[in-house]
Design a protein around this motif. Sequence first.
Motif, PDB file in Angstrom:
ATOM      1  N   SER A  62      10.071  -7.615   0.839  1.00  0.00           N
ATOM      2  CA  SER A  62       9.282  -7.722  -0.413  1.00  0.00           C
ATOM      3  C   SER A  62      10.236  -7.904  -1.348  1.00  0.00           C
ATOM      4  N   GLU A  99       4.467  -1.848   5.381  1.00  0.00           N
ATOM      5  CA  GLU A  99       5.440  -2.755   4.319  1.00  0.00           C
ATOM      6  C   GLU A  99       6.785  -2.899   4.980  1.00  0.00           C
ATOM      7  N   TYR A 143      -5.354  -8.458  -1.552  1.00  0.00           N
ATOM      8  CA  TYR A 143      -4.357  -7.963  -2.509  1.00  0.00           C
ATOM      9  C   TYR A 143      -4.640  -8.481  -3.851  1.00  0.00           C
ATOM     10  N   ARG A 172      10.333  -3.603   3.716  1.00  0.00           N
ATOM     11  CA  ARG A 172      11.029  -3.387   2.474  1.00  0.00           C
ATOM     12  C   ARG A 172      11.841  -4.460   2.362  1.00  0.00           C
ATOM     13  N   PHE A 229       4.220  -7.444   5.919  1.00  0.00           N
ATOM     14  CA  PHE A 229       4.030  -6.406   6.599  1.00  0.00           C
ATOM     15  C   PHE A 229       3.871  -6.573   8.109  1.00  0.00           C
ATOM     16  N   CYS A 263      -0.941  -4.579  -2.493  1.00  0.00           N
ATOM     17  CA  CYS A 263      -2.065  -4.357  -1.287  1.00  0.00           C
ATOM     18  C   CYS A 263      -3.140  -3.800  -1.969  1.00  0.00           C
ATOM     19  N   LEU A 280       5.282 -10.431  -0.328  1.00  0.00           N
ATOM     20  CA  LEU A 280       5.034  -8.901   0.404  1.00  0.00           C
ATOM     21  C   LEU A 280       5.309  -9.264   1.943  1.00  0.00           C
TER      22      LEU A 280
END
Length: 475
Positions: free
Chosen positions: A260, A255, A285, A257, A267, A246, A265
């Motif tokens: 990802s 974020e 990004y 986890r 968010f 990002c 990714l």
Amino acid sequence: MAEDFSKAVDDGLKFSKRLYFGKDRAVSPPKQPPSMDKATSCAFLPTAPMVYAVISDPGIVDNPDIPSYQPHVHGRCDPPALIPLTMNRVELQVDCYMDTAFIRVSGSWRVHCIKGSKSCGCRVAIPMGEQGSILGVEVDVNGKSYHTQLSQLEDDKEMEKVTHVEGGFLRVKPHIFTLTTPQVNGGANISIKMSWSQKLSYSNGNFSLIVPFTFPGYVIPPGKKYLKKEKIQLNVNSGVGTEVSCKTASHSLKELRGVSQVGKLGFLYEADVLNWSNTDFNFSYTVSSSHTHGAVLVQSPPMHDIDQREIFSVYLLPGNEQSRKVFRRDVVFVVDISGSMQGKPLDDVKNVLCAALSKLHPEDSFCIIAFNGQTFLSSTSMKSASKEAVERAIEWIGINLIAGGDTDILPPLTQAIEMLSNTRGSFPLIFLVTDGSVQDERHICDVMKNRLTEAGPIAPRIYTFGIGKGFCLCH
């Protein structure tokens, strides 16, 4: 059309002054522009997904909970006025796949400006970003559900029906799509889900996205202020399986986890707010890769889709190494300096030739063959395109490229092919520039075809540039 829409909202905000909400506050319009000139005629276009009450009869405008008993307004609005509805909830979901973002906004609006005993249509307005394309709208109100559907129009009569439906795209950038719902009762809550796609911008290795998400103050529910739920969820899939990071974000994204992975990714932004978002959702990004990557996606249509064709998408990511060369080039410039090239034609060729030499990389090699009835070489062999070699070649051009004599194309072309016959590990190219129409063009083409066939896969490519109107186009 965009100006008419903005004017209708302006009229609707003036009607909203009739609304009374007790001692807390009345809904008042924002500060009016000094005059509706060309610069401000679109001042009330939506800057976020919005819903408006469509008012043809001013007499139905009132607070559905606390009647104001104001004097009746006679007459009708033509075209109808548009009163922005207050918003109770909003969620934004963005899924980025390669270079396209799929956006879904769901929210709840209240028809706060129509008498409880009356009803009106509601106009949905969806501003979209770069190359936006509407995907669908779903509406839940009064215990009923409505949704848009892609239809195939088979004749002109059906086209005429569509053009008279209230809504469509406003003639403005970014695109704004509008749609009018069936009648909704005053005081009712209307839930809407809107989805569209738009392109991600790409520059210097960065992907960026801007989603219109700036809500005006007059969509905040009237009365005592209270906390409202605002949510944004973002998913990024680069499609190439390399690391994604990002760069910038307009909202405080956290974020996820568990979501990802390499090339992906996730968010989330979730907050209790007094005022709705007053800035567009902006996110950028970068895909960490110095190499070119590609992918092929194959998609089958949904079961009930009107278009049952299979689709595929081919995607290439150029990578961050912008100056990388794919191959080395060996280039021979074959330039006509016969008498007919005198003056501007030859002067233009000299300028272009000098510019082309300056674009070569040091690992490239080149030679210049000027010809009329004879041939003149800048060097007896291919020379590396170093800065010094290019400067000497430009000096040679100024001295030796003098128009005069006849046009004999075959000898210089044959010589160029011979100079490139030992090419290894590079890409051989011949650029022929001439204004001549010669008598033996068929013979020249046959000889060149045979020479190139004999050379096999390492045969040079020959590009021809005709000057003026006299060159031959027959073969």
